[in-house]
Design a protein around this motif. Sequence first.
Motif, PDB file in Angstrom:
ATOM      1  N   SER A 108      28.545  12.496  38.994  1.00  0.00           N
ATOM      2  CA  SER A 108      27.179  12.879  39.355  1.00  0.00           C
ATOM      3  C   SER A 108      26.157  12.077  38.557  1.00  0.00           C
ATOM      4  O   SER A 108      25.162  11.576  39.105  1.00  0.00           O
ATOM      5  N   SER A 122      23.720  13.296  44.334  1.00  0.00           N
ATOM      6  CA  SER A 122      24.540  12.844  43.200  1.00  0.00           C
ATOM      7  C   SER A 122      25.642  13.856  42.889  1.00  0.00           C
ATOM      8  O   SER A 122      26.792  13.480  42.619  1.00  0.00           O
ATOM      9  N   VAL A 123      25.274  15.149  42.918  1.00  0.00           N
ATOM     10  CA  VAL A 123      26.272  16.193  42.646  1.00  0.00           C
ATOM     11  C   VAL A 123      27.362  16.194  43.718  1.00  0.00           C
ATOM     12  O   VAL A 123      28.552  16.351  43.417  1.00  0.00           O
TER      13      VAL A 123
END
Length: 633
Positions: A108, A122-123
Amino acid sequence: MAAGADQAAITLATATAAGIVAQSLARSLHLPGIVLLLAVGVILGPDAVGLIEPKNLGDALNEVVGFAVAVILFEGGMHLDFKTFRRGQNTIRRLVTAGALITGLGGSLAALLIMGWELRESVLFGCLVIVTGPTVVTPLLRRFKLKRSVSNVLEAEGVLIDAVGAVTAVVALEIAVEPTKENVARGLVGAAARLGLGALAGLIGGFVIWGLLRVKNLIAEGLENVFVLAMVWALFQGTQAIIHESGIAAVTVAGLVLGNLRTRLHRELLEFKDQLVVLLIGMLFVLLAAGVRIAEVVALGTPGLLTVAALVFVVRPLTVGIATMGSSLSWRERLFIAWIAPRGIIAAAVASLFASNLERAGIPGGERLRALVFLVIAITVVLAGLTGGPVAKLLGLSRRPMGWLFLGANAVAREMARRLKENGEEVTMLDLSVDQCAAAQHLGIEVVQGNGLDDDVLEKVRVGMRAGVAALTPNDEINLLFIDKAKSIGRVATRLAALRSATLGATAEMVRDAGGHVLFGDDYDVELWSARLRNGEAEVVAMAAGAAPRLGHDGSGQTLAVPLIHQRGQVITPVSEATLIRQGDRVDFAIDLERRVEAERFLLEHGFTPHGEGPPIVETPPPMKVEPASDPT
């Protein structure tokens, strides 16, 4: 049939056929199969030839992927031995728990800082790259021939982390689509519930399948494989219906249970599932790779490459370093485990699911998320496949060859094994006959009772680690099948097979096509010569090669003398058609005592004289009371 249905059927059929062809070619070229599968998918996809268009499948794509993944993970679970898990359980547990968390956070941060993506995207990427995958890791480990302490950890991690990573990713997707506090809390609880329910359902399902297979005459003979397949799909879909995405954990645990309880059909089940998994992996990778646009991957540019580099050189070493703290693994073993983390089919499947679900929810970024995951898959697989072997050798983690494996413990095989053992060579014999095995043990030779064509037995005797194998049964076809299996399982360098007659069963050309050589250099009746040795009608003598030695490859002397062992200096090997004999070499022959004078004349004519003075150097033990000749396969 509607045009849409036609297109969907053609897409699925083409992907399946292309996947099998690609994997067959990869094996011939000794390349990681996933590399060619990804290339074929892109070539046949919309950006190139246009034969495969995943969108033609519509919503059915997710169902196809789900059923295929269920079989793949079930098969991966069947291959994981609980004994293997116990040997490195602390390290494995940390890798699939704390390690998964560290990988997710690291991935992430890499996407957030290097790619410049927003937090939600991103996560999601971090969750997608948690998994490694047995379908990629296990074939690579077989090629590398690693120490068990390392291969056990990597294989177990690949099987178990798929379920953890897939559930985590799906929960993250649900939160990303509706990022409310309630959904976050519900998602965290839901992840544990999915894994817990899935594991419980898999435990129960595995025992139920095992129990049903044990009931005599309940499942019609010949239908056991498809019965298990149907039960696995029912288990997967049933748990999915109760709690979404719990089916992955269920089929993984069910595979673990069934694989470790074993049944009378264990080998047949593994063979069937192995074949089916090859088919499904090929279809899925080609299908999913076709959905990735080349322009999307190229658009990732340098940041995409740097993100992958961060995963390989920063996140993975950090994960392994923390997970292996306090373990008995050496720094070299930890370094290698940190180097090997190829992503596989689960990452590809879930990434494609993300792309379609995000698009359906009107959330941008699904396509580039999928593109980056496929870039991770391609680079990590190529890197592991091309550098894993050299890195293992550099770190001293490659297992050394373990000597010879003989299929058949008859009298001829025992004489050869004893001679090799006396000169420091390690020899293991494999036979079904209790009496043949006992006779070998009487001579101090390591012996395993079992079927030489059984994959589990071959794994037990570590055929892939052998310097050479020799098949000495009276059955030519079994000898040929054995060396062919040794080639496919472990790519053993030296493979020798005895042939009884050029007019019966296998031929010398078939042996050579399998990458082997004919044992003894010609057709010899192993059963006949074994009977002679057992009954004291033959003995083994040591001969020295003269100026122009010949073994008699023209078939002459087959009933007089058979060349068994060749020695030059400290190097000693069984005799085969590939053996080059020079002046001064020693060759041990079994000769017919009833025709001893004729046999000695034959050997003299072919350039051999007695080795040294006095009686033969290799003496045959007094005749033993052993079993009648049997088929030691």
